[in-house]
Design a protein around this motif. Sequence first.
Motif, PDB file in Angstrom:
ATOM      1  N   TYR A 169       1.427 -26.180 111.300  1.00  0.00           N
ATOM      2  CA  TYR A 169       1.545 -25.013 110.420  1.00  0.00           C
ATOM      3  C   TYR A 169       3.024 -24.736 110.190  1.00  0.00           C
ATOM      4  O   TYR A 169       3.755 -24.379 111.111  1.00  0.00           O
ATOM      5  N   ASN A 170       3.447 -24.909 108.943  1.00  0.00           N
ATOM      6  CA  ASN A 170       4.855 -24.706 108.592  1.00  0.00           C
ATOM      7  C   ASN A 170       5.052 -23.330 107.944  1.00  0.00           C
ATOM      8  O   ASN A 170       4.104 -22.657 107.570  1.00  0.00           O
ATOM      9  N   LYS A 171       6.309 -22.936 107.824  1.00  0.00           N
ATOM     10  CA  LYS A 171       6.739 -21.687 107.166  1.00  0.00           C
ATOM     11  C   LYS A 171       6.395 -20.439 107.985  1.00  0.00           C
ATOM     12  O   LYS A 171       6.050 -19.396 107.434  1.00  0.00           O
ATOM     13  N   THR A 172       6.483 -20.548 109.316  1.00  0.00           N
ATOM     14  CA  THR A 172       6.241 -19.373 110.159  1.00  0.00           C
ATOM     15  C   THR A 172       7.293 -18.294 109.920  1.00  0.00           C
ATOM     16  O   THR A 172       7.068 -17.138 110.284  1.00  0.00           O
ATOM     17  N   SER A 202       8.853 -23.774 111.810  1.00  0.00           N
ATOM     18  CA  SER A 202       9.594 -23.389 110.618  1.00  0.00           C
ATOM     19  C   SER A 202      10.667 -24.435 110.379  1.00  0.00           C
ATOM     20  O   SER A 202      11.672 -24.476 111.101  1.00  0.00           O
ATOM     21  N   ALA A 203      10.432 -25.298 109.406  1.00  0.00           N
ATOM     22  CA  ALA A 203      11.431 -26.318 109.083  1.00  0.00           C
ATOM     23  C   ALA A 203      12.709 -25.663 108.584  1.00  0.00           C
ATOM     24  O   ALA A 203      13.812 -26.131 108.865  1.00  0.00           O
ATOM     25  N   LEU A 204      12.545 -24.544 107.860  1.00  0.00           N
ATOM     26  CA  LEU A 204      13.703 -23.848 107.302  1.00  0.00           C
ATOM     27  C   LEU A 204      14.662 -23.398 108.395  1.00  0.00           C
ATOM     28  O   LEU A 204      15.877 -23.518 108.266  1.00  0.00           O
ATOM     29  N   SER A 247       1.561 -30.635  98.014  1.00  0.00           N
ATOM     30  CA  SER A 247       2.943 -30.454  97.573  1.00  0.00           C
ATOM     31  C   SER A 247       3.387 -29.030  97.897  1.00  0.00           C
ATOM     32  O   SER A 247       2.603 -28.087  97.744  1.00  0.00           O
ATOM     33  N   GLY A 248       4.608 -28.900  98.362  1.00  0.00           N
ATOM     34  CA  GLY A 248       5.157 -27.577  98.602  1.00  0.00           C
ATOM     35  C   GLY A 248       4.972 -27.040 100.007  1.00  0.00           C
ATOM     36  O   GLY A 248       5.450 -25.942 100.319  1.00  0.00           O
ATOM     37  N   VAL A 249       4.282 -27.796 100.882  1.00  0.00           N
ATOM     38  CA  VAL A 249       4.065 -27.289 102.241  1.00  0.00           C
ATOM     39  C   VAL A 249       5.258 -27.548 103.164  1.00  0.00           C
ATOM     40  O   VAL A 249       5.324 -26.998 104.257  1.00  0.00           O
ATOM     41  N   GLY A 250       6.191 -28.375 102.716  1.00  0.00           N
ATOM     42  CA  GLY A 250       7.410 -28.598 103.500  1.00  0.00           C
ATOM     43  C   GLY A 250       7.436 -29.876 104.304  1.00  0.00           C
ATOM     44  O   GLY A 250       8.192 -29.973 105.274  1.00  0.00           O
ATOM     45  N   LYS A 251       6.662 -30.889 103.897  1.00  0.00           N
ATOM     46  CA  LYS A 251       6.687 -32.171 104.614  1.00  0.00           C
ATOM     47  C   LYS A 251       8.092 -32.758 104.651  1.00  0.00           C
ATOM     48  O   LYS A 251       8.586 -33.166 105.699  1.00  0.00           O
ATOM     49  N   SER A 252       8.723 -32.793 103.482  1.00  0.00           N
ATOM     50  CA  SER A 252      10.061 -33.396 103.399  1.00  0.00           C
ATOM     51  C   SER A 252      11.070 -32.623 104.239  1.00  0.00           C
ATOM     52  O   SER A 252      11.944 -33.219 104.879  1.00  0.00           O
ATOM     53  N   SER A 253      10.955 -31.307 104.249  1.00  0.00           N
ATOM     54  CA  SER A 253      11.872 -30.485 105.046  1.00  0.00           C
ATOM     55  C   SER A 253      11.717 -30.786 106.528  1.00  0.00           C
ATOM     56  O   SER A 253      12.704 -30.886 107.274  1.00  0.00           O
ATOM     57  N   ILE A 254      10.472 -30.940 106.975  1.00  0.00           N
ATOM     58  CA  ILE A 254      10.220 -31.274 108.383  1.00  0.00           C
ATOM     59  C   ILE A 254      10.791 -32.648 108.706  1.00  0.00           C
ATOM     60  O   ILE A 254      11.484 -32.830 109.708  1.00  0.00           O
ATOM     61  N   VAL A 285       0.365 -31.349 107.414  1.00  0.00           N
ATOM     62  CA  VAL A 285       1.214 -30.157 107.308  1.00  0.00           C
ATOM     63  C   VAL A 285       0.501 -29.154 106.420  1.00  0.00           C
ATOM     64  O   VAL A 285       0.153 -29.461 105.277  1.00  0.00           O
ATOM     65  N   VAL A 286       0.240 -27.969 106.968  1.00  0.00           N
ATOM     66  CA  VAL A 286      -0.509 -26.944 106.240  1.00  0.00           C
ATOM     67  C   VAL A 286       0.286 -25.639 106.223  1.00  0.00           C
ATOM     68  O   VAL A 286       1.172 -25.425 107.056  1.00  0.00           O
ATOM     69  N   THR A 287      -0.031 -24.793 105.270  1.00  0.00           N
ATOM     70  CA  THR A 287       0.630 -23.489 105.177  1.00  0.00           C
ATOM     71  C   THR A 287      -0.411 -22.417 104.864  1.00  0.00           C
ATOM     72  O   THR A 287      -1.376 -22.665 104.150  1.00  0.00           O
ATOM     73  N   LEU A 288      -0.185 -21.243 105.410  1.00  0.00           N
ATOM     74  CA  LEU A 288      -1.055 -20.096 105.146  1.00  0.00           C
ATOM     75  C   LEU A 288      -0.532 -19.282 103.976  1.00  0.00           C
ATOM     76  O   LEU A 288      -1.245 -18.434 103.436  1.00  0.00           O
ATOM     77  N   VAL A 289       0.728 -19.528 103.633  1.00  0.00           N
ATOM     78  CA  VAL A 289       1.353 -18.813 102.523  1.00  0.00           C
ATOM     79  C   VAL A 289       2.163 -19.802 101.699  1.00  0.00           C
ATOM     80  O   VAL A 289       2.749 -20.732 102.232  1.00  0.00           O
ATOM     81  N   SER A 290       2.143 -19.610 100.407  1.00  0.00           N
ATOM     82  CA  SER A 290       3.072 -20.255  99.477  1.00  0.00           C
ATOM     83  C   SER A 290       3.283 -21.755  99.684  1.00  0.00           C
ATOM     84  O   SER A 290       4.369 -22.162 100.063  1.00  0.00           O
ATOM     85  N   PRO A 291       2.323 -22.628  99.411  1.00  0.00           N
ATOM     86  CA  PRO A 291       0.955 -22.375  98.964  1.00  0.00           C
ATOM     87  C   PRO A 291       0.014 -22.269 100.166  1.00  0.00           C
ATOM     88  O   PRO A 291       0.389 -22.646 101.282  1.00  0.00           O
ATOM     89  N   ARG A 292      -1.205 -21.788  99.945  1.00  0.00           N
ATOM     90  CA  ARG A 292      -2.168 -21.700 101.029  1.00  0.00           C
ATOM     91  C   ARG A 292      -3.021 -22.971 101.044  1.00  0.00           C
ATOM     92  O   ARG A 292      -3.535 -23.398 100.020  1.00  0.00           O
ATOM     93  N   THR A 293      -3.143 -23.565 102.225  1.00  0.00           N
ATOM     94  CA  THR A 293      -3.991 -24.750 102.383  1.00  0.00           C
ATOM     95  C   THR A 293      -5.407 -24.300 102.726  1.00  0.00           C
ATOM     96  O   THR A 293      -5.600 -23.534 103.665  1.00  0.00           O
ATOM     97  N   SER A 294      -6.389 -24.766 101.979  1.00  0.00           N
ATOM     98  CA  SER A 294      -7.772 -24.326 102.192  1.00  0.00           C
ATOM     99  C   SER A 294      -8.387 -25.011 103.402  1.00  0.00           C
ATOM    100  O   SER A 294      -7.997 -26.116 103.797  1.00  0.00           O
TER     101      SER A 294
END
Length: 307
Positions: free
Chosen positions: A127-130, A159-161, A184-191, A96-105
């Motif tokens: 890719y989460n948090k679309t 978008s898990a949200l 941490s913070g990419v939203g694994k648990s939310s998914i 699970v990766v995110t481009l924003v908040s936080p950004r995965t390199s």
Amino acid sequence: MKGVVVKSTGSWYLVRDESGTLYRARLRGKFKLKGMKVSNPLAVGDRVEFDVEDVEEKSAVIHKIEDRRNYIIRQSTHKSAHAHIIAANLDLALLVVTLVSPRTSFGFIDRFLVTAEAYDIPAMLIYNKTDMYDQDMERYQRQISHMYGQIGYNTLAVSALKNEGMEAVRQLIQGKTSLFSGHSGVGKSSIINQLVPDLALKTSEISSFSDKGVHTTTFAEMFEVDPETFIIDTPGIKELGIVDIPKNELSHFFPEMRERLNQCRFNNCTHTNEPGCAVVAAVRENRIALTRYESYLSMLQGEDNRK
């Protein structure tokens, strides 16, 4: 009796037998795994044989670890000379990766993919948090998805949200044992909570059963989605060090480099500064992504660029 490790607390393990009964188990003696220096001899997903010590208390002793089909491994954060097995016997590894908040390199993504490739585990990016994207970010995410898609890694944008894209993830994991990993913070648990709505109940059951009087460290945990489908949730990974991959074999685990291995002038080409290197030529011609090549160089040089 036979079972699967579904949680580790360091010295105690939670094992589910073939009927679904949970046992608190400990290892009999010290296990050494084929000369491997690991901080944890047992990992979630391991198949084991055990004897029941107390039927009422459901306590047991593990006396055999079956051979692993595969595993995901990383450098131990506490013992630099040791490795830590994240999980074993996987059908699918999802990062699970995110481009924003936080950004995965890209470096972190590529280290995960190389590790999965090295141990023959199919891998995919989510890719989460679309819901946080603007048009430019949407375009950027499609470009990255295309880049990884060209070398054989599928991606999903979710978008898990807002519960968007969850049905595609649900179909993807059906009938498999799937690892969910990421920062941490990419939203694994939310998914995972979207995929398994009653997960809070399952988590409560496991915690109350396995944590009695035991000081626990956060390790991976396995949850049953249905009798054929299992999810392994991992704590947020800050760093992902490459383990046990010789430098002269590293390029074998980059699919776009592997297909060009026989095209280099020299058999022992490191794809750095040798003349007649097909990989370097492909990078210059934009047929291999520069970010992927930079990740390769970072791993090759052993740089501490794991984030």
